[in-house]
Scaffold this motif. Sequence first.
Motif, PDB file in Angstrom:
ATOM      1  N   LEU A  24       9.488  -1.742  -1.831  1.00  0.00           N
ATOM      2  CA  LEU A  24      10.550  -1.472  -2.792  1.00  0.00           C
ATOM      3  C   LEU A  24      10.096  -1.559  -4.244  1.00  0.00           C
ATOM      4  CD1 LEU A  24      13.652  -3.218  -1.155  1.00  0.00           C
ATOM      5  CD2 LEU A  24      12.884  -0.843  -0.984  1.00  0.00           C
ATOM      6  N   GLY A  25       8.891  -2.044  -4.493  1.00  0.00           N
ATOM      7  CA  GLY A  25       8.434  -2.102  -5.869  1.00  0.00           C
ATOM      8  C   GLY A  25       7.310  -3.096  -6.074  1.00  0.00           C
ATOM      9  N   ILE A  26       7.028  -3.336  -7.358  1.00  0.00           N
ATOM     10  CA  ILE A  26       5.974  -4.278  -7.766  1.00  0.00           C
ATOM     11  C   ILE A  26       6.604  -5.639  -8.006  1.00  0.00           C
ATOM     12  CG2 ILE A  26       4.280  -4.821  -9.561  1.00  0.00           C
ATOM     13  CD1 ILE A  26       3.964  -1.814 -10.001  1.00  0.00           C
ATOM     14  N   THR A  27       5.928  -6.683  -7.575  1.00  0.00           N
ATOM     15  CA  THR A  27       6.435  -8.031  -7.777  1.00  0.00           C
ATOM     16  C   THR A  27       5.455  -8.866  -8.578  1.00  0.00           C
ATOM     17  OG1 THR A  27       7.397  -9.957  -6.657  1.00  0.00           O
ATOM     18  CG2 THR A  27       5.425  -9.008  -5.665  1.00  0.00           C
ATOM     19  N   MET A  28       5.974  -9.856  -9.278  1.00  0.00           N
ATOM     20  CA  MET A  28       5.168 -10.871  -9.955  1.00  0.00           C
ATOM     21  C   MET A  28       5.586 -12.222  -9.379  1.00  0.00           C
ATOM     22  SD  MET A  28       4.931 -12.053 -13.975  1.00  0.00           S
ATOM     23  CE  MET A  28       6.593 -12.766 -13.940  1.00  0.00           C
ATOM     24  N   LEU A  29       4.726 -12.788  -8.562  1.00  0.00           N
ATOM     25  CA  LEU A  29       5.055 -14.026  -7.867  1.00  0.00           C
ATOM     26  C   LEU A  29       3.799 -14.900  -7.763  1.00  0.00           C
ATOM     27  CD1 LEU A  29       7.331 -12.701  -4.977  1.00  0.00           C
ATOM     28  CD2 LEU A  29       8.061 -14.097  -6.918  1.00  0.00           C
ATOM     29  N   PRO A  30       3.955 -16.173  -7.375  1.00  0.00           N
ATOM     30  CA  PRO A  30       2.795 -17.061  -7.248  1.00  0.00           C
ATOM     31  C   PRO A  30       1.788 -16.559  -6.224  1.00  0.00           C
ATOM     32  CG  PRO A  30       4.840 -18.314  -7.265  1.00  0.00           C
ATOM     33  CD  PRO A  30       5.232 -16.888  -7.157  1.00  0.00           C
ATOM     34  N   GLU A  31       0.528 -16.717  -6.538  1.00  0.00           N
ATOM     35  CA  GLU A  31      -0.542 -16.301  -5.637  1.00  0.00           C
ATOM     36  C   GLU A  31      -0.418 -16.992  -4.284  1.00  0.00           C
ATOM     37  OE1 GLU A  31      -4.176 -16.756  -3.437  1.00  0.00           O
ATOM     38  OE2 GLU A  31      -3.241 -18.366  -4.606  1.00  0.00           O
ATOM     39  N   SER A  32      -0.027 -18.278  -4.285  1.00  0.00           N
ATOM     40  CA  SER A  32       0.092 -19.021  -3.027  1.00  0.00           C
ATOM     41  C   SER A  32       1.159 -18.414  -2.123  1.00  0.00           C
ATOM     42  CB  SER A  32       0.414 -20.491  -3.307  1.00  0.00           C
ATOM     43  OG  SER A  32       1.607 -20.609  -4.062  1.00  0.00           O
ATOM     44  N   MET A  33       2.195 -17.823  -2.709  1.00  0.00           N
ATOM     45  CA  MET A  33       3.259 -17.217  -1.925  1.00  0.00           C
ATOM     46  C   MET A  33       2.821 -15.888  -1.303  1.00  0.00           C
ATOM     47  SD  MET A  33       7.066 -15.964  -3.107  1.00  0.00           S
ATOM     48  CE  MET A  33       7.718 -17.611  -3.276  1.00  0.00           C
ATOM     49  N   LEU A  34       1.993 -15.130  -2.021  1.00  0.00           N
ATOM     50  CA  LEU A  34       1.608 -13.790  -1.570  1.00  0.00           C
ATOM     51  C   LEU A  34       0.279 -13.773  -0.824  1.00  0.00           C
ATOM     52  CD1 LEU A  34       2.575 -11.741  -4.755  1.00  0.00           C
ATOM     53  CD2 LEU A  34       3.996 -12.339  -2.792  1.00  0.00           C
ATOM     54  N   ARG A  35      -0.396 -14.904  -0.752  1.00  0.00           N
ATOM     55  CA  ARG A  35      -1.756 -14.954  -0.197  1.00  0.00           C
ATOM     56  C   ARG A  35      -1.822 -14.413   1.224  1.00  0.00           C
ATOM     57  NH1 ARG A  35      -3.293 -20.682  -0.466  1.00  0.00           N
ATOM     58  NH2 ARG A  35      -3.303 -20.254  -2.708  1.00  0.00           N
ATOM     59  N   PRO A  94       0.813  -1.225   0.000  1.00  0.00           N
ATOM     60  CA  PRO A  94       0.000   0.000   0.000  1.00  0.00           C
ATOM     61  C   PRO A  94       0.845   1.273   0.000  1.00  0.00           C
ATOM     62  CG  PRO A  94      -0.898  -1.615   1.532  1.00  0.00           C
ATOM     63  CD  PRO A  94       0.416  -2.154   1.078  1.00  0.00           C
ATOM     64  N   SER A  95       1.974   1.251   0.715  1.00  0.00           N
ATOM     65  CA  SER A  95       2.820   2.456   0.779  1.00  0.00           C
ATOM     66  C   SER A  95       3.438   2.769  -0.576  1.00  0.00           C
ATOM     67  CB  SER A  95       3.915   2.266   1.828  1.00  0.00           C
ATOM     68  OG  SER A  95       4.760   1.164   1.489  1.00  0.00           O
ATOM     69  N   TYR A  96       3.878   1.731  -1.303  1.00  0.00           N
ATOM     70  CA  TYR A  96       4.459   1.958  -2.626  1.00  0.00           C
ATOM     71  C   TYR A  96       3.404   2.513  -3.580  1.00  0.00           C
ATOM     72  CZ  TYR A  96       6.462   1.187  -7.210  1.00  0.00           C
ATOM     73  OH  TYR A  96       6.913   1.378  -8.506  1.00  0.00           O
ATOM     74  N   LEU A  97       2.230   1.928  -3.586  1.00  0.00           N
ATOM     75  CA  LEU A  97       1.177   2.355  -4.506  1.00  0.00           C
ATOM     76  C   LEU A  97       0.684   3.762  -4.165  1.00  0.00           C
ATOM     77  CD1 LEU A  97      -0.815  -0.988  -4.762  1.00  0.00           C
ATOM     78  CD2 LEU A  97       0.748  -0.022  -6.454  1.00  0.00           C
ATOM     79  N   ALA A  98       0.670   4.095  -2.862  1.00  0.00           N
ATOM     80  CA  ALA A  98       0.265   5.447  -2.465  1.00  0.00           C
ATOM     81  C   ALA A  98       1.264   6.484  -2.965  1.00  0.00           C
ATOM     82  CB  ALA A  98       0.135   5.518  -0.948  1.00  0.00           C
ATOM     83  N   GLN A  99       2.548   6.111  -2.999  1.00  0.00           N
ATOM     84  CA  GLN A  99       3.584   7.058  -3.422  1.00  0.00           C
ATOM     85  C   GLN A  99       3.718   7.157  -4.934  1.00  0.00           C
ATOM     86  OE1 GLN A  99       7.369   6.352  -1.565  1.00  0.00           O
ATOM     87  NE2 GLN A  99       8.408   8.020  -2.655  1.00  0.00           N
ATOM     88  N   TYR A 100       3.598   6.017  -5.631  1.00  0.00           N
ATOM     89  CA  TYR A 100       3.890   6.009  -7.066  1.00  0.00           C
ATOM     90  C   TYR A 100       2.662   5.775  -7.952  1.00  0.00           C
ATOM     91  CZ  TYR A 100       8.696   5.707  -5.404  1.00  0.00           C
ATOM     92  OH  TYR A 100       9.895   5.959  -4.783  1.00  0.00           O
ATOM     93  N   GLY A 101       1.516   5.520  -7.350  1.00  0.00           N
ATOM     94  CA  GLY A 101       0.310   5.316  -8.126  1.00  0.00           C
ATOM     95  C   GLY A 101       0.066   3.854  -8.460  1.00  0.00           C
ATOM     96  N   VAL A 102      -1.190   3.549  -8.783  1.00  0.00           N
ATOM     97  CA  VAL A 102      -1.589   2.183  -9.109  1.00  0.00           C
ATOM     98  C   VAL A 102      -1.629   2.027 -10.627  1.00  0.00           C
ATOM     99  CG1 VAL A 102      -3.359   0.413  -8.866  1.00  0.00           C
ATOM    100  CG2 VAL A 102      -2.967   2.045  -7.002  1.00  0.00           C
ATOM    101  N   PRO A 103      -0.829   1.120 -11.204  1.00  0.00           N
ATOM    102  CA  PRO A 103      -0.899   0.913 -12.661  1.00  0.00           C
ATOM    103  C   PRO A 103      -2.260   0.334 -13.037  1.00  0.00           C
ATOM    104  CG  PRO A 103       0.491  -0.750 -11.628  1.00  0.00           C
ATOM    105  CD  PRO A 103       0.178   0.250 -10.564  1.00  0.00           C
ATOM    106  N   LYS A 112       6.762   2.489 -15.979  1.00  0.00           N
ATOM    107  CA  LYS A 112       7.070   3.651 -15.149  1.00  0.00           C
ATOM    108  C   LYS A 112       7.410   3.263 -13.711  1.00  0.00           C
ATOM    109  CE  LYS A 112       3.422   6.023 -17.729  1.00  0.00           C
ATOM    110  NZ  LYS A 112       2.084   6.681 -17.613  1.00  0.00           N
ATOM    111  N   HIS A 113       7.340   1.973 -13.406  1.00  0.00           N
ATOM    112  CA  HIS A 113       7.466   1.538 -12.010  1.00  0.00           C
ATOM    113  C   HIS A 113       8.744   0.752 -11.757  1.00  0.00           C
ATOM    114  CE1 HIS A 113       3.466   2.608 -10.362  1.00  0.00           C
ATOM    115  NE2 HIS A 113       3.106   2.554 -11.640  1.00  0.00           N
TER     116      HIS A 113
END
Length: 290
Positions: free
Chosen positions: A231-242, A163-172, A180-181
Amino acid sequence: MEAFVLTVKTGSFVATSISLNTSPQMIAKYIAFLENYLGLKLLNRTTRSQNLTEFDKQYYERCLFILGEIKATKTLAQQYSDEPRGNLKISAPVSYGHFNVIPVISHFMKRYPKMSVDIQLNDRYVDLVQENFDIVFRVGELTDSGLIARKLNPYQLIFAASPSYLAQYGVPSVPNDIKKHQCLIYQYVNPSKKDYLWPFTINGKLVHFPISGSLTSNNTLALAAAAVEGLGITMLPESMLREAITQNKLLPILQNFLPPAREVHLLYPADRQRPSKLNIFIEFVLDSMS
């Protein structure tokens, strides 16, 4: 018969006695017992060597068959025993193994406490036969390996940020915004090149967009932790981020553009006489993960 077969293979009473954990004299007695039972001489022995007669060769082949049937009978009996026991050697990719396989193994071992498991987590390609694994979990497309493959629930990659990253840099809002991210880069996606691409589904088609970022790692757990830290946007498995998403430490984004789920298979040798412990584990996994 075991003594005879091993003696033919090794050419030595001494070597056979070591394999059977007995003495050379006892091996000689076993062979003498067979000779007395058959009424024929076995292993035309001299002081330096032994030669096989035509009868020896045929009897050797019959012994191999009989001993194989005895082993198969024992395996059949084990399949009907009250509780499986023994060890299983398993391989799985790191993140998939950590978040998907380990929980299933935990439940399996609680149900069957006499079983032990050696699980190796590694993102490299594992040769099940050469490396002596009983079973392998594999994510992605399969090549024709001669192994039995059982399909499991697919493996979905998602995009997320704190939430802090998206609040600072915007939601793609669309995939093109990702340029841009700051993206958290998994090194194995493209380890030999400087350019990294992320997959997106747009109008039913798979499209790759270039990404960039200041943090690169070969460890998905490190990337997930970095995303939680903002620190940024990640692309990872849903099971890992759930769990992080449930706790609002991460927010899923670009959900309408997720890449296709990746296939997952359970691989094991095509052997009709699989031990019961392996059959039970296979069925347990299929009930839990398919």
